[in-house]
Design a protein around this motif. Structure first.
Motif, short mmCIF file in Angstrom:
data_model
loop_
_atom_site.label_atom_id
_atom_site.label_comp_id
_atom_site.label_asym_id
_atom_site.label_seq_id
_atom_site.Cartn_x
_atom_site.Cartn_y
_atom_site.Cartn_z
N ILE A 210 0.84 -1.20 0.00
CA ILE A 210 0.00 0.00 0.00
C ILE A 210 0.88 1.25 0.00
O ILE A 210 0.67 2.17 -0.80
N ARG A 211 1.85 1.32 0.91
CA ARG A 211 2.72 2.50 1.00
C ARG A 211 3.45 2.78 -0.32
O ARG A 211 3.49 3.92 -0.79
N LYS A 212 4.02 1.73 -0.92
CA LYS A 212 4.75 1.91 -2.18
C LYS A 212 3.80 2.34 -3.30
O LYS A 212 4.13 3.23 -4.10
N GLY A 213 2.64 1.73 -3.36
CA GLY A 213 1.66 2.12 -4.37
C GLY A 213 1.23 3.56 -4.23
O GLY A 213 1.17 4.31 -5.22
N LEU A 214 0.94 3.99 -3.00
CA LEU A 214 0.54 5.38 -2.77
C LEU A 214 1.68 6.34 -3.09
O LEU A 214 1.45 7.42 -3.63
N GLU A 215 2.91 5.94 -2.78
CA GLU A 215 4.08 6.76 -3.10
C GLU A 215 4.18 6.96 -4.61
O GLU A 215 4.38 8.08 -5.09
N LEU A 216 4.04 5.88 -5.38
CA LEU A 216 4.11 5.99 -6.84
C LEU A 216 2.96 6.84 -7.38
O LEU A 216 3.16 7.66 -8.28
N LEU A 217 1.76 6.64 -6.84
CA LEU A 217 0.62 7.43 -7.29
C LEU A 217 0.84 8.91 -6.99
O LEU A 217 0.55 9.78 -7.84
N ARG A 218 1.33 9.21 -5.81
CA ARG A 218 1.62 10.61 -5.43
C ARG A 218 2.62 11.22 -6.41
O ARG A 218 2.42 12.34 -6.88
N GLU A 219 3.69 10.48 -6.72
CA GLU A 219 4.71 10.97 -7.66
C GLU A 219 4.11 11.22 -9.04
O GLU A 219 4.59 12.09 -9.78
N ARG A 220 3.08 10.48 -9.39
CA ARG A 220 2.46 10.59 -10.72
C ARG A 220 1.27 11.56 -10.73
O ARG A 220 0.52 11.62 -11.69
N GLY A 221 1.09 12.28 -9.63
CA GLY A 221 0.08 13.32 -9.58
C GLY A 221 -1.30 12.87 -9.15
O GLY A 221 -2.28 13.61 -9.34
N ALA A 222 -1.43 11.70 -8.55
CA ALA A 222 -2.75 11.23 -8.10
C ALA A 222 -3.31 12.15 -7.03
O ALA A 222 -2.57 12.75 -6.24
N LYS A 223 -4.62 12.24 -7.00
CA LYS A 223 -5.31 13.11 -6.04
C LYS A 223 -6.14 12.32 -5.04
O LYS A 223 -6.15 12.63 -3.86
N LEU A 224 -6.88 11.32 -5.53
CA LEU A 224 -7.77 10.54 -4.67
C LEU A 224 -7.57 9.05 -4.92
O LEU A 224 -7.39 8.64 -6.07
N VAL A 225 -7.63 8.28 -3.84
CA VAL A 225 -7.58 6.82 -3.95
C VAL A 225 -8.72 6.27 -3.11
O VAL A 225 -8.88 6.65 -1.94
N PHE A 226 -9.51 5.38 -3.70
CA PHE A 226 -10.65 4.76 -3.04
C PHE A 226 -10.37 3.29 -2.78
O PHE A 226 -9.58 2.67 -3.49
N VAL A 227 -11.04 2.73 -1.80
CA VAL A 227 -10.98 1.29 -1.55
C VAL A 227 -12.28 0.86 -0.89
O VAL A 227 -12.85 1.60 -0.08
N LEU A 228 -12.75 -0.31 -1.25
CA LEU A 228 -13.86 -0.96 -0.56
C LEU A 228 -13.22 -2.14 0.15
O LEU A 228 -12.85 -3.13 -0.48
N GLY A 229 -13.01 -1.99 1.45
CA GLY A 229 -12.27 -3.01 2.18
C GLY A 229 -12.46 -2.95 3.67
O GLY A 229 -13.31 -2.21 4.17
N HIS A 230 -11.65 -3.70 4.39
CA HIS A 230 -11.78 -3.84 5.84
C HIS A 230 -11.62 -2.50 6.55
O HIS A 230 -10.57 -1.86 6.44
N LYS A 231 -12.66 -2.11 7.30
CA LYS A 231 -12.64 -0.81 7.95
C LYS A 231 -11.67 -0.73 9.12
O LYS A 231 -11.37 0.36 9.59
N GLU A 232 -11.16 -1.85 9.58
CA GLU A 232 -10.16 -1.83 10.64
C GLU A 232 -8.74 -1.76 10.05
O GLU A 232 -7.83 -1.29 10.71
N TYR A 233 -8.56 -2.24 8.85
CA TYR A 233 -7.22 -2.32 8.25
C TYR A 233 -6.82 -1.06 7.48
O TYR A 233 -5.77 -0.48 7.73
#
Length: 185
Positions: free
Chosen positions: A102-125
């Motif tokens: 997750i951290r690496k993916g978000l880092e790459l997305l941030r570097e590529r100009g991403a603004k929003l990331v969504f997920v439908l997943g475990h609310k505790e995780y």
């Protein structure tokens, strides 16, 4: 016995068999593996970020972020993504590998100009990794309705410091993910 280092890298087309294997092992059935293969071949999911995790030369995890957009936006939207799916083979779960992906993916997305990331997943995780539960409260509806009691499972993360200033509305996902069965248990 010391733990071997986890290495992460972006995927390439020759990785498809390993990606499918990881998804099947992690979930114990084929649904996510089939969805992942379909998303990787879906032009409407591009650009995407797809990462593999390795330990000791063995492929042990995979994560995929695919492009999405917000219904009704007046301008072309860049930098909106959905995380789906995240998989770590059972013997390596609860060792921080999913978080590293997750951290690496978000880092790459941030570097590529991403603004929003969504997920439908475990609310505790996912909140441990910066996702805010109930994206609907912030004006971002799921592609298909989900049960009210499950609202906290639909989450969003904003990558720039500006916060939730993007156009609001229903999230439109890649064609392979745009089916009601992917949005309910």
């Amino acid at each position: 016995m010391t733990k071997e280092t986890i290495t992460l890298r972006e995927t390439n087309p020759t990785d498809l068999a390993e990606i499918v294997r990881v998804q099947k092992e992690a979930f114990g059935y084929d649904k996510e593996a089939e969805l992942t293969a379909a998303l990787l071949g879906d032009a409407s999911a591009r650009p995407y970020v797809s990462l593999l995790a390795f330990r000791g030369g063995k492929t042990i995890g995979h994560i995929l972020f695919t492009r999405c957009r917000i219904e009704g936006a007046q301008t072309a939207q860049e930098g909106h993504y959905i995380l789906a799916p995240l998989a770590v083979v059972p013997e390596y779960q609860r060792q921080g590998i999913g978080g590293a992906l997750i951290r690496k993916g978000l880092e790459l997305l941030r570097e590529r100009g991403a603004k929003l990331v969504f997920v439908l997943g475990h609310k505790e995780y996912y909140p441990r990794h910066g996702f805010v539960p109930d994206a609907g409260k912030r004006g971002f509806q799921t592609p298909y309705p989900i049960a009210k009691q499950d609202a906290d499972y639909w989450m969003v993360q904003t990558l720039p410091e500006a916060g939730f200033t993007e156009h609001k509305g229903r999230v439109l996902c890649a064609e392979a993910l745009d089916r009601p069965e992917h949005w309910r248990e």
